[in-house]
Design a protein around this motif. Structure first.
Motif, short mmCIF file in Angstrom:
data_model
loop_
_atom_site.label_atom_id
_atom_site.label_comp_id
_atom_site.label_asym_id
_atom_site.label_seq_id
_atom_site.Cartn_x
_atom_site.Cartn_y
_atom_site.Cartn_z
N CYS A 35 -18.11 50.59 16.87
CA CYS A 35 -17.35 51.46 17.77
C CYS A 35 -16.11 51.96 17.02
N PRO A 53 -18.82 46.36 20.10
CA PRO A 53 -19.13 46.62 21.50
C PRO A 53 -19.08 45.33 22.32
N CYS A 58 -19.16 50.43 24.00
CA CYS A 58 -17.91 50.53 23.26
C CYS A 58 -16.72 50.48 24.22
N HIS A 62 -12.05 52.48 21.68
CA HIS A 62 -12.92 52.86 20.56
C HIS A 62 -14.21 53.45 21.13
N ALA A 65 -19.52 55.59 19.46
CA ALA A 65 -20.53 54.68 18.90
C ALA A 65 -21.01 55.21 17.55
#
Length: 107
Positions: A35, A53, A58, A62, A65
Motif C-alpha cells: 500500500c 494492508p 489498504c 496509504h 494498492a
C-alpha cells in the motif's frame, strides 16, 4: 516481513532457536508492503511511504494498492542451528532490496 521458518516454527526475526526438525529446511520469507501513500516515491526512513494492508485493504493513509512482492528462499539446513550464520551476521541481518528496471511501456 514474515521472517525465518522451519517446521511449525514461523515468523522469527532470527534463526529459530529450537532448530529445524530433521528432514525439514530453513526458509526465509519476506512480504513487501503493498500500500502506497500515493505521493512520495521514497521517504527519509525508506519505509513510511509504504504500508501493509489490514484485513486485505489498504489503510486510508496509504490508499494506493501496488503489487505485493514476496520472496521465499529455502536453505538445506536442519537439526541444530547453533552454528548457522549469514555472512552479514545473525539471521535478523538478512534484507532485500527491489529495484524496478522494467521499461514502463513493456510493464
Amino acid at each position: 516481513m514474515e521472517g525465518w521458518e522451519c517446521g511449525n516454527d514461523t515468523h522469527n526475526w532470527n534463526f529459530p532457536a529450537s532448530g529445524c526438525p530433521e528432514g525439514s529446511q530453513l526458509n526465509i520469507r519476506f512480504q513487501a508492503p503493498s500500500c502506497w501513500d500515493g505521493v512520495h516515491l521514497d521517504s527519509v526512513d525508506h519505509r513510511s511511504h509504504m504500508a501493509y494492508p489490514t484485513d486485505g485493504a489498504c489503510p486510508d493513509t496509504h490508499p494506493v494498492a501496488v503489487p505485493m512482492l514476496e520472496f521465499k528462499m529455502a536453505f538445506p539446513v536442519d537439526g541444530d542451528m547453533s552454528d548457522v550464520r549469514l555472512a552479514s551476521g545473525e539471521g535478523y541481518s538478512w534484507h532485500y532490496d527491489f529495484i524496478n528496471a522494467w521499461d514502463p511501456r513493456t510493464l
